[in-house]
Design a protein around this motif. Structure first.
Motif, PDB file in Angstrom:
ATOM      1  N   LYS A 304       0.821  -1.220   0.000  1.00 54.06           N
ATOM      2  CA  LYS A 304       0.000   0.000   0.000  1.00 54.06           C
ATOM      3  C   LYS A 304       0.850   1.263   0.000  1.00 54.06           C
ATOM      4  O   LYS A 304       0.401   2.333  -0.405  1.00 54.06           O
ATOM      5  CB  LYS A 304      -0.921   0.012   1.227  1.00 54.06           C
ATOM      6  CG  LYS A 304      -1.860  -1.185   1.348  1.00 54.06           C
ATOM      7  CD  LYS A 304      -2.850  -1.238   0.204  1.00 54.06           C
ATOM      8  CE  LYS A 304      -3.845  -2.373   0.415  1.00 54.06           C
ATOM      9  NZ  LYS A 304      -4.753  -2.518  -0.762  1.00 54.06           N
ATOM     10  N   ASP A 305       2.073   1.137   0.496  1.00 46.42           N
ATOM     11  CA  ASP A 305       2.952   2.299   0.611  1.00 46.42           C
ATOM     12  C   ASP A 305       4.303   1.964  -0.020  1.00 46.42           C
ATOM     13  O   ASP A 305       5.061   1.148   0.516  1.00 46.42           O
ATOM     14  CB  ASP A 305       3.130   2.663   2.085  1.00 46.42           C
ATOM     15  CG  ASP A 305       3.908   3.954   2.293  1.00 46.42           C
ATOM     16  OD1 ASP A 305       4.445   4.499   1.295  1.00 46.42           O
ATOM     17  OD2 ASP A 305       4.004   4.408   3.440  1.00 46.42           O
ATOM     18  N   VAL A 306       4.605   2.571  -1.155  1.00 47.15           N
ATOM     19  CA  VAL A 306       5.858   2.250  -1.862  1.00 47.15           C
ATOM     20  C   VAL A 306       7.096   2.722  -1.101  1.00 47.15           C
ATOM     21  O   VAL A 306       8.209   2.332  -1.432  1.00 47.15           O
ATOM     22  CB  VAL A 306       5.876   2.848  -3.294  1.00 47.15           C
ATOM     23  CG1 VAL A 306       4.859   2.153  -4.172  1.00 47.15           C
ATOM     24  CG2 VAL A 306       5.659   4.355  -3.277  1.00 47.15           C
ATOM     25  N   ARG A 307       6.898   3.510  -0.049  1.00 44.03           N
ATOM     26  CA  ARG A 307       8.043   3.921   0.774  1.00 44.03           C
ATOM     27  C   ARG A 307       8.626   2.742   1.549  1.00 44.03           C
ATOM     28  O   ARG A 307       9.739   2.835   2.078  1.00 44.03           O
ATOM     29  CB  ARG A 307       7.621   5.032   1.737  1.00 44.03           C
ATOM     30  CG  ARG A 307       7.354   6.374   1.054  1.00 44.03           C
ATOM     31  CD  ARG A 307       6.853   7.403   2.022  1.00 44.03           C
ATOM     32  NE  ARG A 307       5.559   7.018   2.605  1.00 44.03           N
ATOM     33  CZ  ARG A 307       4.908   7.753   3.509  1.00 44.03           C
ATOM     34  NH1 ARG A 307       5.424   8.896   3.943  1.00 44.03           N
ATOM     35  NH2 ARG A 307       3.745   7.339   3.991  1.00 44.03           N
ATOM     36  N   LEU A 308       7.888   1.628   1.620  1.00 45.81           N
ATOM     37  CA  LEU A 308       8.394   0.425   2.273  1.00 45.81           C
ATOM     38  C   LEU A 308       9.460  -0.275   1.441  1.00 45.81           C
ATOM     39  O   LEU A 308      10.231  -1.087   1.956  1.00 45.81           O
ATOM     40  CB  LEU A 308       7.244  -0.564   2.532  1.00 45.81           C
ATOM     41  CG  LEU A 308       6.176  -0.140   3.547  1.00 45.81           C
ATOM     42  CD1 LEU A 308       5.045  -1.166   3.557  1.00 45.81           C
ATOM     43  CD2 LEU A 308       6.763  -0.005   4.940  1.00 45.81           C
ATOM     44  N   LEU A 309       9.503   0.018   0.155  1.00 47.30           N
ATOM     45  CA  LEU A 309      10.460  -0.646  -0.738  1.00 47.30           C
ATOM     46  C   LEU A 309      11.846  -0.051  -0.552  1.00 47.30           C
ATOM     47  O   LEU A 309      12.062   1.146  -0.745  1.00 47.30           O
ATOM     48  CB  LEU A 309       9.998  -0.499  -2.187  1.00 47.30           C
ATOM     49  CG  LEU A 309       8.615  -1.094  -2.506  1.00 47.30           C
ATOM     50  CD1 LEU A 309       8.241  -0.829  -3.949  1.00 47.30           C
ATOM     51  CD2 LEU A 309       8.579  -2.592  -2.207  1.00 47.30           C
ATOM     52  N   LYS A 310      12.790  -0.917  -0.168  1.00 48.13           N
ATOM     53  CA  LYS A 310      14.155  -0.476   0.127  1.00 48.13           C
ATOM     54  C   LYS A 310      15.160  -1.227  -0.738  1.00 48.13           C
ATOM     55  O   LYS A 310      14.829  -2.203  -1.407  1.00 48.13           O
ATOM     56  CB  LYS A 310      14.465  -0.688   1.610  1.00 48.13           C
ATOM     57  CG  LYS A 310      13.508   0.019   2.563  1.00 48.13           C
ATOM     58  CD  LYS A 310      13.526   1.535   2.390  1.00 48.13           C
ATOM     59  CE  LYS A 310      12.574   2.215   3.360  1.00 48.13           C
ATOM     60  NZ  LYS A 310      12.537   3.691   3.169  1.00 48.13           N
ATOM     61  N   SER A 311      16.400  -0.798  -0.678  1.00 45.77           N
ATOM     62  CA  SER A 311      17.467  -1.381  -1.494  1.00 45.77           C
ATOM     63  C   SER A 311      17.652  -2.859  -1.196  1.00 45.77           C
ATOM     64  O   SER A 311      17.606  -3.291  -0.037  1.00 45.77           O
ATOM     65  CB  SER A 311      18.779  -0.641  -1.225  1.00 45.77           C
ATOM     66  OG  SER A 311      19.872  -1.355  -1.767  1.00 45.77           O
ATOM     67  N   ILE A 312      17.880  -3.651  -2.233  1.00 45.35           N
ATOM     68  CA  ILE A 312      18.104  -5.090  -2.097  1.00 45.35           C
ATOM     69  C   ILE A 312      19.350  -5.391  -1.261  1.00 45.35           C
ATOM     70  O   ILE A 312      19.509  -6.498  -0.723  1.00 45.35           O
ATOM     71  CB  ILE A 312      18.219  -5.759  -3.496  1.00 45.35           C
ATOM     72  CG1 ILE A 312      18.215  -7.291  -3.395  1.00 45.35           C
ATOM     73  CG2 ILE A 312      19.446  -5.250  -4.236  1.00 45.35           C
ATOM     74  CD1 ILE A 312      16.980  -7.892  -2.801  1.00 45.35           C
ATOM     75  N   TYR A 313      20.235  -4.419  -1.085  1.00 43.69           N
ATOM     76  CA  TYR A 313      21.424  -4.621  -0.266  1.00 43.69           C
ATOM     77  C   TYR A 313      21.103  -4.556   1.237  1.00 43.69           C
ATOM     78  O   TYR A 313      21.812  -5.160   2.054  1.00 43.69           O
ATOM     79  CB  TYR A 313      22.488  -3.559  -0.576  1.00 43.69           C
ATOM     80  CG  TYR A 313      22.995  -3.593  -1.994  1.00 43.69           C
ATOM     81  CD1 TYR A 313      23.840  -4.609  -2.431  1.00 43.69           C
ATOM     82  CD2 TYR A 313      22.632  -2.610  -2.911  1.00 43.69           C
ATOM     83  CE1 TYR A 313      24.308  -4.647  -3.738  1.00 43.69           C
ATOM     84  CE2 TYR A 313      23.102  -2.641  -4.219  1.00 43.69           C
ATOM     85  CZ  TYR A 313      23.928  -3.664  -4.618  1.00 43.69           C
ATOM     86  OH  TYR A 313      24.388  -3.692  -5.909  1.00 43.69           O
TER      87      TYR A 313
END
Length: 320
Positions: A304-313
């Protein structure tokens, strides 16, 4: 007055040209990169430790594909930059994030499906890690709503970190879309190697004979051609390799890690297949090539919130 009119006309032209997309060609002729070699050399400076994994020549200049052993990020180093570093031995590898990742991947090298790294090492709340596979596809275009609408923080100068598993064959058939990804200012892309050809025989039911376990697979070509293609287009290959279909063997995994210095990356939630809701810490897998639109719909529903998506590292950074 005439002078001002001329100046105004010039300014209008400048503004108009600013909004005309620049035409550029996707570079696919990997023979332009010369003397591309798989190497292992350790270096350091006052703050960082490095592993150089490739050397090559382009336009008569020498370059090196380099891993920062703690940040895990790769970069392209020039000959002059390399000469500023201090030569080191393998001992600098010990207890770095890369070393931890390698050992974990080797321990999980035996499953035929989803081997290597398939989950976060360090669980972090309010973080998910989106990986998007671009397998070869006969379908025109890509998941436009995903790349051009959903993945948008709607904040100036802030990008969403995503990882894209790229194949040479998809790029070859989707040059316009590849350029759109490269020039998408909303995205901070980590490029995962997904093989050159992504071999798959739908009639072969024995997994040990399919995908990259097909007996005619040339590992050097499958890995290195993708790296060279990315480099030709001013993109930096990452440390990650995702096996087509997530199918591999202990032998091929160990070669990937020990010989090519790459980390096999699986998933903890292939949305279409797992039937599980995406949660914190998940390494999410969807397809952006129009071959599995159901996964995109699930992603839109779960995240619901794309701010949750973080770097795969992020989930692999233990030692800072």
């Amino acid at each position: 007055m005439k002078k001002y009119k001329v100046l105004l006309s010039y300014l209008i032209l400048v503004v108009l040209f600013a909004f005309i997309p620049l035409k550029a060609d996707v570079q696919l002729d990997t023979s332009k990169i010369k003397n591309y070699k798989v190497i292992k050399s350790f270096y350091k400076d006052s703050k960082n430790k490095f592993l150089i994994i490739r050397s090559y020549n382009y336009k008569s200049k020498s370059f090196f594909l380099t891993i920062n052993l703690n940040s895990l990020k790769t970069s392209i180093m020039t000959q002059k930059e390399k000469e500023k570093l201090t030569k080191a031995d393998k001992s600098i590898l010990e207890n770095t994030n890369y070393d931890i990742l390698v050992n974990k991947a080797l321990k999980n090298s035996f499953p035929i499906s989803n081997a290597g790294i398939n989950d976060s090492i360090k669980k972090k709340p309010h973080e998910m890690y989106l990986t998007i596979d671009m397998c070869p596809s006969s379908k025109k275009g890509y998941e436009k709503e995903l790349f051009e609408k959903f993945l948008d923080l709607k904040q100036v100068n802030k990008k969403i970190p995503i990882a894209i598993s790229i194949t040479y064959r998809w790029v070859n058939g989707h040059k316009k879309e590849f350029l759109s990804l490269i020039h998408n200012k909303k995205l901070d892309i980590t490029w995962i190697n997904h093989s050159r050809n992504h071999y798959y025989d739908k009639n072969e039911k024995v997994l040990e004979k399919n995908f990259m376990l097909y007996f005619k697979t040339n590992l050097d070509v499958e890995i290195l051609d993708v790296e060279k293609m990315l480099l030709l287009n001013n993109q930096v290959p990452s440390i990650f390799f995702r096996f087509p279909g997530l199918i591999s063997s202990a032998k091929i995994n160990k070669r990937m890690i020990n010989e090519f210095s790459l980390i096999p990356l699986g998933t903890s939630n292939w949305l279409v297949k797992s039937k599980k809701v995406a949660i914190d810490g998940n390494i999410i897998l969807v397809h952006g090539n129009l071959n599995e639109h159901e996964g995109i719909k699930i992603l839109f529903k779960d995240v619901k919130d794309v701010r949750l998506l973080k770097s795969i590292y992020n989930p692999f950074l233990i030692e800072q």
